[in-house]
Motif scaffolding. Sequence first.
Motif, short mmCIF file in Angstrom:
data_model
loop_
_atom_site.label_atom_id
_atom_site.label_comp_id
_atom_site.label_asym_id
_atom_site.label_seq_id
_atom_site.Cartn_x
_atom_site.Cartn_y
_atom_site.Cartn_z
N PRO A 171 -6.04 43.12 -2.54
CA PRO A 171 -6.08 41.71 -2.89
C PRO A 171 -5.77 40.78 -1.72
N GLU A 172 -6.50 39.66 -1.71
CA GLU A 172 -6.23 38.59 -0.74
C GLU A 172 -5.03 37.82 -1.26
N ARG A 173 -3.91 37.84 -0.53
CA ARG A 173 -2.67 37.26 -1.04
C ARG A 173 -2.29 35.97 -0.31
N THR A 174 -3.19 35.50 0.56
CA THR A 174 -2.84 34.33 1.35
C THR A 174 -3.12 33.04 0.59
N SER A 175 -2.82 31.91 1.23
CA SER A 175 -3.22 30.64 0.64
C SER A 175 -3.79 29.75 1.74
#
Length: 444
Positions: A171-175
Amino acid sequence: MKVYGANKSDIIGAMKSGNVTIAVYGLGKMGLPLAAVFADCGARVIGADVSPEVVASINRGECHVVGEPGLAGLVAKNTAAGRLSATSDMVDAAKQSDVMVILVPTFLDADKNPDMSIVESVCKNIAQGLDKGDLVIQESTVPPRTTHDIILPLLEGSGLSCGEFGVAHCPERTSSGRAIEDIRGAYPKVVGGIDESSTQAAAAIYSVINSKGVIPVTDATTAEAVKVFEGLYRDVNIALANELAVVCDEIGISAIETFDVANTQPYSHIHKPGCGVGGHCIPVYPYFITKTVKSDTRLLTLAREINDGMAGYTVELVRRGLGEVGVELKDANVLVLGVTYRGDVKETRCSPALSIIDILKGECRVVFAYDPLFGDDVRQFGAEPRRLDDVGDIDAVVIAADYEEFREIEWGELRLRHRVLVDGRNVAEGDKFIGDGFVYKGIG
Ligand SMILES: NC(=O)c1ccc[n+]([C@@H]2O[C@H](COP(=O)([O-])OP(=O)(O)OC[C@H]3O[C@@H](n4cnc5c(N)ncnc54)[C@H](O)[C@@H]3O)[C@@H](O)[C@H]2O)c1
């Protein structure tokens, strides 16, 4: 080099020396930073996107994603070096690649059911170019079990079976606004494969780009749940903070002071209250659970209701504040500061400011808005544009997003018709307005 089934050091060596080709599907706010970082670490990267404008700009070495520090430089450098290119030929990108990363939007439909149609369409494209030994990595946020129940069968439409190719959810967990920093290692990458070899191959790939390393989890479903639960945790805890802020208002105490002191106890982590929860992550992910499981999920549903209700509560504070200066809301001009869901980030999806504007439109005389990133474009959200140096007919101001610029406002110098300020983001310090003759209402 084909990575599924290869050993870790071979994968790492091949990636760094340009012998692994990675297709990144979706070159948006998350996909382009990921593609650029993969290329910068040595991989040959083909970005695949349906937008011809996006593809053309990247092939010119230009970066269409704004507000992402360091990204434009990485795109320019790696396109010039021949490591990063873009195409709208989805099938050919898969044919040329050893690893295919999916990072396209996932939505809710009108009934708030998860809409995975773009992910599904990309999987069908990839299936047409899938080879033995390829690894497909799903990074888009999806409801738990999507990789196993939807993505894998679509990829098996290629005629190959699970075990001939790998699939992992990472999963892409950045913002937005900190993507490069996060991808390169603000926190570890979570990796969950549909089998052990998929997990190992994905872990090797992310170990090259993420300095904090990788957390391998039991399976793809666990990895999916990790990402969705991170968002749910925030939504439920913000709802708690919002409910308690309303209680504090009723009993006449400061929620912010109360929360800060309560949080000096190590088991208390009360969040910040505010005028709502926006963006396309936190307010969306609860439905990835509530709409897909049979279990009782009342808490998640209630948290959504509480957070969505904060826009109406904010308007009530405006009504109360105006009442204290003898003005009815229906006769008032109200200025909303910030239309984005977060200060200094040009993203309006699910923005509470837009809900506040919608409610005000039916209740006040004229609703105006000022947002440093939009200018006169705020008209598209139903508000009249207005700048802070032209507020002589404004009766109340609502701070709806936490822009740095709003912290610098000299409130005492604003020539407002009535000095009513509703601070939905705890940007301004209430005490200092009393001397300037303001009626100040904060959330908390
Ligand atoms: N933006 C964030 O802060 C953030 C953070 C964490 C996770 N995510 C997740 O990342 C995923 C992508 O989000 P984003 O913000 O990068 O989206 P975005 O809207 O910025 O970009 C999506 C890109 O995908 C392209 N696209 C659409 N359909 C396509 C298709 N069929 N094939 C190829 N490309 C296609 C679009 O043209 C666009 O360039 C979502 O699942 C989101 O939930 C986003």
